[in-house]
Motif scaffolding. Structure first.
Motif, short mmCIF file in Angstrom:
data_model
loop_
_atom_site.label_atom_id
_atom_site.label_comp_id
_atom_site.label_asym_id
_atom_site.label_seq_id
_atom_site.Cartn_x
_atom_site.Cartn_y
_atom_site.Cartn_z
N GLN A 51 14.98 -18.61 8.52
CA GLN A 51 14.19 -17.46 7.90
C GLN A 51 12.86 -17.72 8.12
N ILE A 52 11.99 -16.65 7.65
CA ILE A 52 10.53 -16.81 7.91
C ILE A 52 9.93 -16.29 6.36
N ASN A 53 9.07 -17.35 5.91
CA ASN A 53 8.56 -17.29 4.77
C ASN A 53 6.98 -16.70 4.76
N PHE A 54 6.87 -15.93 4.10
CA PHE A 54 5.44 -15.42 4.15
C PHE A 54 4.32 -15.65 2.80
N LYS A 55 3.29 -15.86 3.04
CA LYS A 55 2.34 -16.03 1.88
C LYS A 55 1.68 -14.71 1.56
N ASP A 56 1.78 -14.47 0.08
CA ASP A 56 1.25 -13.11 -0.52
C ASP A 56 -0.38 -13.23 -0.13
N ASP A 57 -1.10 -12.18 -0.17
CA ASP A 57 -2.49 -12.17 0.24
C ASP A 57 -3.08 -11.11 -0.97
N VAL A 58 -4.54 -11.49 -1.16
CA VAL A 58 -5.32 -10.79 -2.08
C VAL A 58 -6.47 -10.37 -1.20
N GLY A 59 -6.94 -9.06 -1.19
CA GLY A 59 -8.23 -8.68 -0.14
C GLY A 59 -8.53 -7.28 -0.60
N LEU A 60 -9.13 -6.56 0.42
CA LEU A 60 -9.91 -5.34 0.28
C LEU A 60 -8.75 -4.17 0.44
N ALA A 61 -9.13 -3.15 -0.46
CA ALA A 61 -8.46 -1.92 -0.27
C ALA A 61 -9.51 -0.68 -0.14
N LEU A 62 -9.39 -0.05 1.05
CA LEU A 62 -10.34 1.20 1.36
C LEU A 62 -9.58 2.16 1.09
N ASN A 63 -10.03 3.53 0.47
CA ASN A 63 -9.43 4.74 0.02
C ASN A 63 -9.95 5.77 0.30
N ALA A 64 -9.53 6.85 0.68
CA ALA A 64 -10.04 8.16 0.57
C ALA A 64 -8.91 9.20 0.81
N GLY A 65 -9.36 10.56 0.34
CA GLY A 65 -8.33 11.48 0.09
C GLY A 65 -8.88 12.83 -0.13
N VAL A 66 -8.26 13.78 -0.46
CA VAL A 66 -8.83 15.14 -0.85
C VAL A 66 -7.70 15.95 -1.57
N GLY A 67 -8.09 16.62 -2.67
CA GLY A 67 -7.26 17.07 -3.68
C GLY A 67 -7.53 18.77 -3.65
N PHE A 68 -6.57 19.56 -3.81
CA PHE A 68 -6.46 20.95 -3.71
C PHE A 68 -6.19 21.28 -5.06
N ASN A 69 -6.96 21.73 -5.98
CA ASN A 69 -6.85 22.27 -7.22
C ASN A 69 -6.30 23.74 -7.36
N PHE A 70 -5.29 24.32 -7.80
CA PHE A 70 -4.91 25.56 -7.77
C PHE A 70 -5.28 26.01 -9.29
N SER A 71 -5.62 25.29 -10.28
CA SER A 71 -5.98 25.57 -11.41
C SER A 71 -6.85 24.64 -12.17
N LYS A 72 -7.11 24.86 -13.58
CA LYS A 72 -7.97 23.42 -14.01
C LYS A 72 -7.00 22.38 -14.31
N SER A 73 -5.60 22.72 -14.27
CA SER A 73 -4.76 21.48 -14.64
C SER A 73 -3.71 21.02 -13.47
N ILE A 74 -3.49 21.87 -12.52
CA ILE A 74 -2.40 21.51 -11.49
C ILE A 74 -3.21 21.53 -10.11
N GLY A 75 -2.66 20.70 -9.37
CA GLY A 75 -3.17 20.83 -7.79
C GLY A 75 -2.26 19.65 -7.08
N ILE A 76 -2.38 19.49 -5.88
CA ILE A 76 -2.01 18.75 -4.80
C ILE A 76 -2.91 17.68 -4.18
N THR A 77 -2.71 16.66 -3.92
CA THR A 77 -3.58 15.43 -3.38
C THR A 77 -2.91 14.77 -2.32
N GLY A 78 -3.69 14.68 -1.41
CA GLY A 78 -3.49 13.67 -0.11
C GLY A 78 -4.27 12.33 0.08
N ASP A 79 -3.68 11.36 0.02
CA ASP A 79 -4.33 10.24 -0.23
C ASP A 79 -3.90 9.23 1.01
#
Length: 118
Positions: A51-79
Protein backbone atom coordinates in the motif's frame (compact mmCIF):
# COMPACT_ATOMS: atom_id res chain seq x y z
CA UNK A 1 -2.20 4.70 -10.09
CA UNK A 2 -4.76 7.35 -9.31
CA UNK A 3 -5.01 9.18 -6.01
CA UNK A 4 -8.38 10.04 -4.52
CA UNK A 5 -8.51 13.36 -2.73
CA UNK A 6 -11.19 15.46 -1.05
CA UNK A 7 -10.32 19.15 -0.72
CA UNK A 8 -12.23 21.05 1.97
CA UNK A 9 -11.90 24.76 1.17
CA UNK A 10 -12.91 28.04 2.75
CA UNK A 11 -12.35 31.18 0.68
CA UNK A 12 -13.17 34.87 0.92
CA UNK A 13 -14.41 36.20 -2.41
CA UNK A 14 -14.44 39.69 -3.89
CA UNK A 15 -17.33 40.12 -6.33
CA UNK A 16 -16.88 42.72 -9.07
CA UNK A 17 -20.59 43.15 -9.87
CA UNK A 18 -22.72 41.28 -7.33
CA UNK A 19 -25.97 42.97 -8.35
CA UNK A 20 -25.43 42.93 -12.11
CA UNK A 21 -26.34 40.35 -14.73
CA UNK A 22 -22.69 39.18 -14.87
CA UNK A 23 -20.89 38.67 -11.55
CA UNK A 24 -17.17 37.88 -11.84
CA UNK A 25 -15.23 37.17 -8.64
CA UNK A 26 -11.84 36.21 -7.28
CA UNK A 27 -10.98 34.72 -3.92
CA UNK A 28 -8.34 33.25 -1.67
CA UNK A 29 -8.42 31.16 1.46
CA UNK A 30 -7.39 27.90 3.03
CA UNK A 31 -7.76 24.24 2.10
CA UNK A 32 -7.54 21.01 4.06
CA UNK A 33 -6.93 18.19 1.60
CA UNK A 34 -7.76 14.61 2.57
CA UNK A 35 -5.74 12.07 0.57
CA UNK A 36 -6.91 8.45 0.45
CA UNK A 37 -4.33 5.73 0.92
CA UNK A 38 -3.82 3.33 -2.00
CA UNK A 39 -4.43 -0.15 -0.59
CA UNK A 40 -5.19 -2.25 -3.65
CA UNK A 41 -2.03 -3.91 -4.96
CA UNK A 42 -3.28 -3.75 -8.54
CA UNK A 43 -3.49 0.07 -8.25
CA UNK A 44 0.29 0.39 -7.78
CA UNK A 45 1.46 -2.37 -10.11
CA UNK A 46 3.27 -5.52 -9.15
CA UNK A 47 6.42 -4.05 -7.57
CA UNK A 48 6.13 -5.62 -4.10
CA UNK A 49 4.19 -2.69 -2.63
CA UNK A 50 1.32 -3.56 -0.30
CA UNK A 51 0.00 0.00 0.00
CA UNK A 52 0.92 3.68 -0.21
CA UNK A 53 0.04 5.94 2.71
CA UNK A 54 -0.45 9.68 2.16
CA UNK A 55 -0.31 12.49 4.70
CA UNK A 56 -3.18 15.02 4.54
CA UNK A 57 -2.21 18.64 3.82
CA UNK A 58 -3.28 22.15 4.82
CA UNK A 59 -2.53 25.03 2.49
CA UNK A 60 -3.63 27.75 0.12
CA UNK A 61 -6.76 27.79 -2.05
CA UNK A 62 -7.15 30.30 -4.90
CA UNK A 63 -10.55 30.81 -6.50
CA UNK A 64 -12.15 32.60 -9.48
CA UNK A 65 -15.46 32.39 -11.22
CA UNK A 66 -18.28 34.08 -13.01
CA UNK A 67 -22.02 34.05 -12.45
CA UNK A 68 -24.71 34.83 -14.98
CA UNK A 69 -27.85 36.08 -13.24
CA UNK A 70 -31.09 35.52 -15.18
CA UNK A 71 -33.16 37.33 -12.56
CA UNK A 72 -32.68 38.72 -9.04
CA UNK A 73 -32.97 35.22 -7.60
CA UNK A 74 -31.72 32.67 -10.19
CA UNK A 75 -28.51 32.27 -12.18
CA UNK A 76 -25.73 29.89 -13.13
CA UNK A 77 -22.14 29.98 -11.90
CA UNK A 78 -18.85 28.59 -13.18
CA UNK A 79 -16.06 28.28 -10.63
CA UNK A 80 -12.37 27.25 -10.65
CA UNK A 81 -10.19 26.52 -7.62
CA UNK A 82 -6.43 25.98 -7.60
CA UNK A 83 -5.20 24.04 -4.56
CA UNK A 84 -1.44 23.36 -4.53
CA UNK A 85 -0.73 20.34 -2.32
CA UNK A 86 2.53 19.23 -0.72
CA UNK A 87 2.37 15.90 1.03
CA UNK A 88 4.45 12.87 1.80
CA UNK A 89 3.81 9.37 0.54
CA UNK A 90 5.09 6.25 2.28
CA UNK A 91 5.31 3.02 0.30
CA UNK A 92 4.72 -0.05 2.47
CA UNK A 93 6.60 -2.98 0.90
CA UNK A 94 5.84 -6.67 1.39
CA UNK A 95 9.51 -7.19 2.26
CA UNK A 96 12.14 -4.64 3.17
CA UNK A 97 11.91 -1.19 4.72
CA UNK A 98 9.20 1.36 3.95
CA UNK A 99 10.20 4.36 1.83
CA UNK A 100 8.87 7.93 2.08
CA UNK A 101 8.87 10.57 -0.62
CA UNK A 102 7.71 14.19 -0.71
CA UNK A 103 5.15 14.81 -3.46
CA UNK A 104 3.55 17.91 -5.00
CA UNK A 105 0.20 18.04 -6.75
CA UNK A 106 -1.38 21.12 -8.28
CA UNK A 107 -5.02 20.26 -8.94
CA UNK A 108 -7.37 22.65 -10.68
CA UNK A 109 -10.96 21.97 -9.64
CA UNK A 110 -13.70 23.21 -11.98
CA UNK A 111 -17.38 23.26 -11.12
CA UNK A 112 -20.64 24.69 -12.37
CA UNK A 113 -23.94 25.12 -10.66
CA UNK A 114 -27.33 26.70 -10.34
CA UNK A 115 -27.38 29.82 -8.12
CA UNK A 116 -30.25 30.92 -5.87
CA UNK A 117 -30.09 34.43 -4.37
CA UNK A 118 -32.24 35.27 -1.34
Amino acid sequence: ASIRMAPLTGVLQWHLGPSGPIDAYIGAGAAYVLLANVQNLSDVGHVGVNQINFKDDVGLALNAGVGFNFSKSIGITGDVKYVPVKSSATAVFATGPNQSQKIKMNPVIASAGLTFHF
